[in-house]
Write an enzyme that holds these catalytic residues in place. Structure first.
Site, PDB file in Angstrom:
ATOM      1  N   HIS A 353       0.771  -1.245   0.000  1.00 39.55           N
ATOM      2  CA  HIS A 353       0.000   0.000   0.000  1.00 39.55           C
ATOM      3  C   HIS A 353       0.803   1.298   0.000  1.00 39.55           C
ATOM      4  CE1 HIS A 353      -3.743   2.024  -0.007  1.00 39.55           C
ATOM      5  NE2 HIS A 353      -4.428   1.107   0.658  1.00 39.55           N
ATOM      6  N   TYR A 467     -13.493   5.077  10.355  1.00 38.64           N
ATOM      7  CA  TYR A 467     -12.677   5.627   9.264  1.00 38.64           C
ATOM      8  C   TYR A 467     -13.252   5.134   7.944  1.00 38.64           C
ATOM      9  CZ  TYR A 467      -8.211   6.282   6.626  1.00 38.64           C
ATOM     10  OH  TYR A 467      -7.230   6.661   5.739  1.00 38.64           O
ATOM     11  N   SER A 469     -12.228   5.609   3.840  1.00 42.41           N
ATOM     12  CA  SER A 469     -11.213   6.163   2.969  1.00 42.41           C
ATOM     13  C   SER A 469     -11.864   6.846   1.761  1.00 42.41           C
ATOM     14  CB  SER A 469     -10.332   4.993   2.554  1.00 42.41           C
ATOM     15  OG  SER A 469      -9.549   5.364   1.486  1.00 42.41           O
ATOM     16  N   THR A 480      -5.237  10.101  -0.070  1.00 45.64           N
ATOM     17  CA  THR A 480      -6.587   9.859   0.436  1.00 45.64           C
ATOM     18  C   THR A 480      -6.889  10.872   1.526  1.00 45.64           C
ATOM     19  OG1 THR A 480      -5.736   8.326   2.102  1.00 45.64           O
ATOM     20  CG2 THR A 480      -6.513   7.360   0.029  1.00 45.64           C
TER      21      THR A 480
END
Length: 639
Positions: A353, A467, A469, A480
Site C-alpha cells: 500500500h 474511518y 477512505s 486519500t
C-alpha cells in the site's frame, strides 16, 4: 508500415488501445491539493469528536483545540502553507504519507496490504488456471506497454459523460497545451485524476531497511516472477526490441512451471516478506552477504509477481483468506502487487500500500479484466509453443545459512500465529441495493455506513472512532482523505432504531435516515475536495516532529488518540471487474470492513481479531440494513 507498430510480428496486440489524448496530458495542470483553513479543520475535528465523548470530555477537548488553533497550531499552519508554496510540484501530504507507510515497522501482510479479487471470466471454460494466467499476464503486459507508450486513456472522472467522454472532446483537448488542459476538461464537468502512482505498478518493490523502507523501481527489467509451491521462477516476457513474447510462449512457460514437480523448499523465502520490517531488513542484509544478490535483484526488479496456487477456492471466506494472506510461502508481499491465480482459475490481486492507493490498482484491474475477457490472447483450444525451457525459465536458488534458516522458521511461526488469530466473515444482503436507495433519495454509501454504526451500537452499546477512505486523486499527488462516518446524526439515528424504537413513528425514523444521508454526503464531498481534517492535522503534527518542536498538548489529548484508534475501518469499491475486496483490521480490537453497494444487493467482508466478534457484527449489520430498508419503504419494523 509505421502505423501497425501496435502489433508484434506474431500479430498479438501489444497495446490495449491507443488514446487520442496522451496518458499524462492533464498531469501538469492538475490543481494542487488545498490546505484547509485551520478554523475549518478545528471545527470539523470537534464535530467528529462530539459523538465519541461525554460532555466533560468534550469540553476539555474543545478547550485544547481552541488553544491550539490560536497558538502553536496557527504557527505550524503558517509554516505548512509556506513550505507548500515552495513545493508546487507536489502536495503537502506526499512526503508525510510516504513516511507514515515506509517508517511503519509492522509486517505489511494483514496490516497494510489489501486485496481485490476478480470476477470469474464470463466464459466458464476460460477459468482454467493455465489459460487465465496466460490471458491475464498478456493483458497486464499490454497495460504496462500502453501506459509507458503514453497510449493509455487518461483517468478522468466524468460528471457529464455525454459531453466530455466523446471523440470530439478528445480531439479538441489533445491540442490544448498540457499546462492548460485541466481547465478545458473542467469546463465540460470532467475531472482528470492524478496518475503519478501508476509507474510503480510494474518492476517495483518495497525494500526493507532499518527504520525506513525504500521503494525501488527498475523499468529496464524484462522478466516476470512466478511463484508456485514456494519455489521462485523467472523468465523474460519482453524481448530486447521491447516486444512482448508470443502468448503461446508465455503459455508454454506457465505450463512448464505448473507441471514442474520440484518439492516445496524446506525453508520458503516468501515468509521473510511477512516479517517485522527491521527483522526483515537485517535478514535481507544477511541474504545479500550470503551470495544471493543476483537472485534478489531478479525478485525485486521483476515486472510483477504471479502466484500460482495449487488448490481450488471453496467459498468466499476461503477466497478472502487466499487473496488477503495466502499461505505465506507462495507470495512476495513486498512487490507492488501479486497477481494470485488458484487451481480453478480464480484470480485476485494483493497489493502493497505504500506506493499507491486503490484507484491506480482498480484501473489496472478493470483494464486487465476487460482485455483478458473481451480480447483473450489464447483460448482453450490454443496449443502452447514448443520452447526450450531449460534456457528460458530459470528457477531461483537461494543460499541459506543457519541464521537465515532460523529466520525463515521464526517468520513462519509468527505468520501462522497472525493468520490463526484473524477471523474473516462475509454477508450478502439481497433485499435491495443502490437502485432502491436512489429511488428513495438517500445516499447508498451513507446507508451502508449508518448500518455499521447501528450494528456496533447494537452489539457493543457504544459509538466508536470510524474511518472511511476517500480518494483525493482529483489533485496533483493527492492520496486519500478520511471521511468520519460516526456523527451526532448517525448516533441519534442508531439510538432511535436500537434503543427506543417504540417512541418513533416510521416517518420520524425516515427523517433521521435522511438527515444522516445529507450529512454524510456533505462529508464525502468535503473529503474528496481535500477539505477533511485528518490529513491537515497529520501534516501539522508531522511538521512539529520534523522541526523538533515539543508535541503540542492538542496531540497528547486522550481524545485525539482515541479518534485515531479506528475501531471500524472501512473502504468501498464497485467495479465490473471486482468480486470483492478486503483488508485486515487497523487496530487489534477493530474491524476491517470492505463493502460494496451493488444495484440490488450489498456485500460486506469483515476481518477481526479475537477481542471482536465479526460474525455477530455482520448479523447486526444485516438486521440494521433490513430495518433501514423497511423504514424507507414505509413498513413497520420489529425490535
Amino acid at each position: 508500415a509505421r502505423w501497425r507498430r501496435g502489433y508484434s510480428s506474431a500479430g498479438a496486440a501489444e497495446f490495449l488501445h491507443r488514446s487520442i489524448v496522451p496518458t499524462m496530458h492533464y498531469q501538469k495542470s492538475l490543481p494542487r491539493l488545498p490546505i484547509p483553513k485551520l478554523e475549518d479543520t478545528i471545527r470539523r475535528y470537534l464535530n467528529a469528536q462530539k459523538p465519541l465523548l461525554n460532555d466533560d470530555q468534550f469540553r476539555k477537548t474543545e478547550e485544547l483545540a481552541h488553544h491550539f488553533e490560536k497558538g502553536i497550531g496557527r504557527e505550524l499552519h503558517e509554516q505548512l502553507v509556506a513550505q507548500d508554496n515552495q513545493n508546487k510540484h507536489t502536495s503537502y501530504i506526499t512526503g508525510p504519507w510516504f513516511d507514515m507507510y515506509l517508517k511503519a515497522r509492522e509486517p505489511v501482510v494483514l496490516n497494510f496490504n489489501a486485496f481485490m479479487s476478480f470476477n470469474p471470466d464470463p466464459k466458464s471454460e476460460y477459468n482454467d488456471q493455465l489459460i487465465r494466467a496466460t490471458n491475464m499476464t498478456v493483458s497486464a503486459i499490454r497495460f504496462m506497454k500502453t501506459f509507458r507508450a503514453g497510449y493509455l486513456e487518461p483517468e478522468v472522472f466524468h460528471l457529464n459523460p455525454e459531453k466530455s467522454d466523446t471523440q470530439i472532446f478528445k480531439k479538441i483537448i489533445r491540442f490544448v497545451p498540457s499546462s492548460l488542459s485541466w481547465f478545458g476538461a473542467y469546463m465540460v464537468n470532467a475531472y482528470p485524476l492524478d496518475m503519478s502512482q501508476y509507474f510503480r505498478l510494474f518492476n517495483s518493490t518495497r525494500l526493507p531497511k532499518l527504520n525506513r523502507d525504500e521503494l525501488y523501481t527498475d523499468e529496464k527489467a524484462k522478466h516476470l516472477l512466478v511463484l508456485r509451491n514456494g519455489n521462485f521462477y523467472v523468465f523474460d516476457v519482453i524481448d530486447r526490441d521491447g516486444n512482448m513474447l508470443k502468448p503461446s510462449e508465455i503459455q508454454a512457460h506457465f505450463k512448464y512451471i505448473l507441471s514442474n514437480n520440484s518439492p516445496a523448499p524446506a525453508f520458503p523465502l516468501g515468509y521473510l516478506s511477512s516479517e517485522n520490517r527491521d527483522t526483515w531488513a537485517l535478514l535481507r542484509k544477511n541474504l545479500l552477504d550470503n551470495g544471493n544478490e543476483e537472485a534478489l535483484q531478479k525478485v525485486d526488479s521483476a515486472l510483477f509477481c504471479l502466484s500460482l496456487d495449487d488448490f481450488p477456492i471453496k467459498d468466499f471466506v476461503h477466497l478472502s483468506r487466499t487473496m488477503l494472506h495466502g499461505d505465506g510461502a507462495n507470495r512476495w508481499y513486498d512487490k507492488s502487487f501479486n497477481l494470485v491465480i488458484t487451481k480453478d482459475g480464480t484470480a485476485g490481486i494483493n497489493f502493497e500500500h505504500s506506493w499507491g492507493d486503490g484507484v491506480a490498482v482498480l484501473r489496472f484491474q478493470n483494464e486487465v479484466f476487460k482485455d483478458s475477457t473481451k480480447a483473450p490472447a489464447i483460448s482453450p483450444e490454443s496449443q502452447p509453443a514448443s520452447v526450450d525451457f531449460s534456457r528460458a525459465v530459470q528457477k531461483l536458488d537461494f543460499k541459506l545459512n543457519d541464521a537465515l534458516k532460523a529466520g525463515i522458521t521464526k517468520a513462519k511461526q509468527k505468520f501462522d500465529a497472525s493468520v490463526e488469530a484473524l477471523s474473516l466473515n462475509i454477508i450478502q444482503f439481497h433485499e435491495g441495493g443502490k437502485d432502491l436507495l436512489k429511488q428513495k433519495k438517500v445516499s447508498p454509501d451513507a446507508v451502508a455506513q449508518l448500518a455499521f454504526q447501528m450494528a456496533f451500537l447494537r452489539q457493543y452499546n457504544q459509538t466508536v472512532a470510524t474511518y472511511e477512505s476517500c480518494s483525493t486523486a482529483a489533485f496533483k499527488h493527492g492520496r486519500t482523505e478520511t471521511i468520519r462516518p460516526a456523527s451526532i446524526h448517525t448516533k441519534k439515528c442508531s439510538e432511535a432504531f436500537v434503543r427506543e424504537l417504540s417512541k418513533h413513528s416510521t416517518e420520524e425514523l425516515r427523517k433521521l435516515i435522511a438527515e444522516c444521508s445529507k450529512y454524510h454526503g456533505r462529508l464525502t464531498k468535503e473529503a474528496a475536495m481535500g477539505q477533511g481534517f485528518d490529513r491537515h492535522l497529520f501534516g501539522l503534527r508531522y511538521l512539529a516532529l520534523s522541526k523538533g518542536i515539543a508535541l503540542p498538548d492538542f496531540y497528547q489529548d486522550q481524545a485525539y488518540a482515541r479518534l485515531n484508534h479506528n475501531i471500524i475501518s472501512t473502504s468501498t469499491l464497485v467495479s465490473p471487474a471486482v468480486q470483492l475486496g478486503g483488508f485486515g483490521p487497523v487496530v487489534s480490537d477493530g474491524f476491517g470492513v470492505g463493502y460494496q453497494v451493488q444495484d440490488d444487493w450489498i456485500g460486506c467482508n469483515v476481518s477481526s481479531y479475537p477481542t471482536r466478534d465479526g460474525k455477530e457484527f455482520l448479523q447486526c449489520v444485516h438486521k440494521s440494513l433490513e430495518d433501514i430498508f423497511n423504514v424507507l419503504q414505509g413498513k413497520k419494523i420489529s425490535s
